[in-house]
Motif scaffolding. Structure first.
Motif, PDB file in Angstrom:
ATOM      1  N   ARG A  85       0.834  -1.198   0.000  1.00 41.57           N
ATOM      2  CA  ARG A  85       0.000   0.000   0.000  1.00 41.57           C
ATOM      3  C   ARG A  85       0.873   1.254   0.000  1.00 41.57           C
ATOM      4  NH1 ARG A  85      -5.279   1.194   1.181  1.00 41.57           N
ATOM      5  NH2 ARG A  85      -5.686   3.271   2.022  1.00 41.57           N
ATOM      6  N   ARG A  88       2.395   2.347  -3.345  1.00 45.33           N
ATOM      7  CA  ARG A  88       1.526   3.013  -4.314  1.00 45.33           C
ATOM      8  C   ARG A  88       1.804   4.510  -4.355  1.00 45.33           C
ATOM      9  NH1 ARG A  88      -4.189   0.238  -2.364  1.00 45.33           N
ATOM     10  NH2 ARG A  88      -3.462  -1.932  -2.437  1.00 45.33           N
ATOM     11  N   THR A 110      -1.744   1.757 -18.250  1.00 43.35           N
ATOM     12  CA  THR A 110      -3.105   1.611 -17.734  1.00 43.35           C
ATOM     13  C   THR A 110      -3.270   0.413 -16.798  1.00 43.35           C
ATOM     14  OG1 THR A 110      -3.733   0.366 -19.718  1.00 43.35           O
ATOM     15  CG2 THR A 110      -4.137   2.741 -19.730  1.00 43.35           C
ATOM     16  N   GLN A 113      -2.825   0.937 -13.071  1.00 43.75           N
ATOM     17  CA  GLN A 113      -3.889   1.783 -12.529  1.00 43.75           C
ATOM     18  C   GLN A 113      -5.148   0.972 -12.232  1.00 43.75           C
ATOM     19  OE1 GLN A 113      -4.532   5.684 -14.542  1.00 43.75           O
ATOM     20  NE2 GLN A 113      -3.027   4.915 -15.999  1.00 43.75           N
ATOM     21  N   THR A 114      -5.516   0.088 -13.166  1.00 45.86           N
ATOM     22  CA  THR A 114      -6.752  -0.682 -12.982  1.00 45.86           C
ATOM     23  C   THR A 114      -6.572  -1.796 -11.951  1.00 45.86           C
ATOM     24  OG1 THR A 114      -6.160  -2.089 -14.874  1.00 45.86           O
ATOM     25  CG2 THR A 114      -7.556  -0.184 -15.318  1.00 45.86           C
ATOM     26  N   VAL A 115      -5.363  -2.382 -11.897  1.00 48.28           N
ATOM     27  CA  VAL A 115      -5.128  -3.505 -10.987  1.00 48.28           C
ATOM     28  C   VAL A 115      -4.866  -3.012  -9.556  1.00 48.28           C
ATOM     29  CG1 VAL A 115      -3.591  -5.431 -10.433  1.00 48.28           C
ATOM     30  CG2 VAL A 115      -4.295  -5.031 -12.808  1.00 48.28           C
ATOM     31  N   VAL A 116      -4.008  -2.007  -9.424  1.00 46.58           N
ATOM     32  CA  VAL A 116      -3.575  -1.561  -8.095  1.00 46.58           C
ATOM     33  C   VAL A 116      -4.498  -0.489  -7.531  1.00 46.58           C
ATOM     34  CG1 VAL A 116      -1.689  -0.541  -6.772  1.00 46.58           C
ATOM     35  CG2 VAL A 116      -1.178  -2.138  -8.621  1.00 46.58           C
ATOM     36  N   LEU A 117      -4.805   0.517  -8.349  1.00 47.24           N
ATOM     37  CA  LEU A 117      -5.630   1.626  -7.871  1.00 47.24           C
ATOM     38  C   LEU A 117      -7.123   1.416  -8.105  1.00 47.24           C
ATOM     39  CD1 LEU A 117      -3.484   4.708  -8.987  1.00 47.24           C
ATOM     40  CD2 LEU A 117      -3.441   3.464  -6.821  1.00 47.24           C
ATOM     41  N   LYS A 118      -7.459   0.341  -8.846  1.00 49.01           N
ATOM     42  CA  LYS A 118      -8.863   0.003  -9.126  1.00 49.01           C
ATOM     43  C   LYS A 118      -9.581   1.117  -9.891  1.00 49.01           C
ATOM     44  CE  LYS A 118      -8.136  -3.716  -6.750  1.00 49.01           C
ATOM     45  NZ  LYS A 118      -7.855  -4.994  -7.471  1.00 49.01           N
ATOM     46  N   ARG A 119      -8.846   1.825 -10.733  1.00 53.49           N
ATOM     47  CA  ARG A 119      -9.484   2.839 -11.563  1.00 53.49           C
ATOM     48  C   ARG A 119     -10.256   2.171 -12.699  1.00 53.49           C
ATOM     49  NH1 ARG A 119      -4.258   6.863 -12.001  1.00 53.49           N
ATOM     50  NH2 ARG A 119      -4.654   8.048 -10.090  1.00 53.49           N
ATOM     51  N   LYS A 120     -11.293   2.839 -13.148  1.00 52.02           N
ATOM     52  CA  LYS A 120     -12.037   2.345 -14.301  1.00 52.02           C
ATOM     53  C   LYS A 120     -11.155   2.419 -15.540  1.00 52.02           C
ATOM     54  CE  LYS A 120     -16.613   3.706 -12.606  1.00 52.02           C
ATOM     55  NZ  LYS A 120     -17.827   4.529 -12.882  1.00 52.02           N
ATOM     56  N   ALA A 124      -8.350   5.231 -16.662  1.00 55.04           N
ATOM     57  CA  ALA A 124      -6.946   4.839 -16.785  1.00 55.04           C
ATOM     58  C   ALA A 124      -6.412   5.142 -18.180  1.00 55.04           C
ATOM     59  CB  ALA A 124      -6.786   3.354 -16.464  1.00 55.04           C
TER      60      ALA A 124
END
Length: 251
Positions: A85, A88, A110, A113-120, A124
């Motif tokens: 954490r 990040r 991208t 961003q989607t895997v670690v930060l869970k952004r759409k 991303a």
């Protein structure tokens, strides 16, 4: 300009490497330092002086034997600290680009961003495109690493770290594996990040960059900080004989 509130506080850290059949190597000897928000700290010194070990310790990639490292109020040495954490918020760019060869430049930016930060995915991709433009290779979004030059791959790696909106950026000899013709472009990008107020700790042999971009320069040798100060103080009026010798050999 850096603020008065340190975002990184390093207190009396030590690290010894022990390999069976060989004498122990003390890579860090009671190192104490700090980095303020918005500050650019450049670490210089000969090979084997402990620079990269110091940098890797700042995000827990190299566990220390003693002392403490606190980043934005979180103690890395606390067993309760979630290092994944914490990382990040600490971007790191290495000598080698560490890109996924089967992913395009855009996908390399991208996916974390989607895997670690869970952004759409849409967010991303928007951030990825913007950062590729930002680092000067917006037209290379669909290219794979094998289709990019070394300098372009390093720009993707920098964009990938920036996409995670880190509080601190760590750069470990990021130009050492590049063709001399591409070094300048990457250094100019890093200078731009510095002028924008990005908090950075940079290990480099590029003395011109250190002189121009650093708020503070730290000279290390044999695992210890020998001297530090403003670029003008360290380069134009070094106080320690070891610093003078080092600079006389490379400048």
């Amino acid at each position: 300009m850096p603020s008065e509130t340190p975002i990184v506080v390093v207190n009396d850290i030590c690290k010894t490497f022990r390999i069976r059949g060989r004498p122990p190597v003390q890579a860090l000897r009671h190192v104490t330092n700090h980095v303020d928000k918005g500050e650019v700290l450049v670490v210089i010194g000969p090979s084997g002086s402990g620079k990269s070990t110091f940098l890797r310790a700042l995000n827990g990639l190299e566990p220390i034997d003693s002392g403490s490292i606190v980043i934005d109020g979180v103690d890395l040495t606390d067993p309760k600290t979630d290092l994944n954490r914490l990382r990040r918020g600490v971007g790191m760019v290495f000598q080698h680009f560490n890109l996924f060869e089967h992913k395009t430049a855009l996908e390399n930016i991208t996916m974390p961003q989607t895997v670690v930060l869970k952004r759409k995915g849409s967010e991303a991709y928007e951030i990825g495109h913007r950062l590729l433009d930002r680092v000067g290779i917006g037209d290379k979004a669909d290219n794979y690493p094998s289709e990019l030059s070394g300098g372009q791959q390093q720009r993707v790696a920098i964009a990938r770290s920036l996409a995670m909106t880190p509080k601190v950026m760590l750069f470990d000899e990021v130009t050492s594996a590049l063709d001399p013709e591409t070094v300048g472009g990457v250094l100019e990008l890093m200078k731009e990040l510095a002028t924008e107020g990005t908090t950075m700790v940079v290990v480099t042999h590029e003395m011109g960059f250190a002189r121009e971009a650093a708020d503070r320069v730290t000279f290390m040798d044999d695992g210890a900080i020998i001297e530090e100060g403003t670029p003008e103080a360290v380069f134009d009026n070094p106080q320690h004989e070891r610093t003078k010798l080092f600079l006389s050999q490379i400048i």
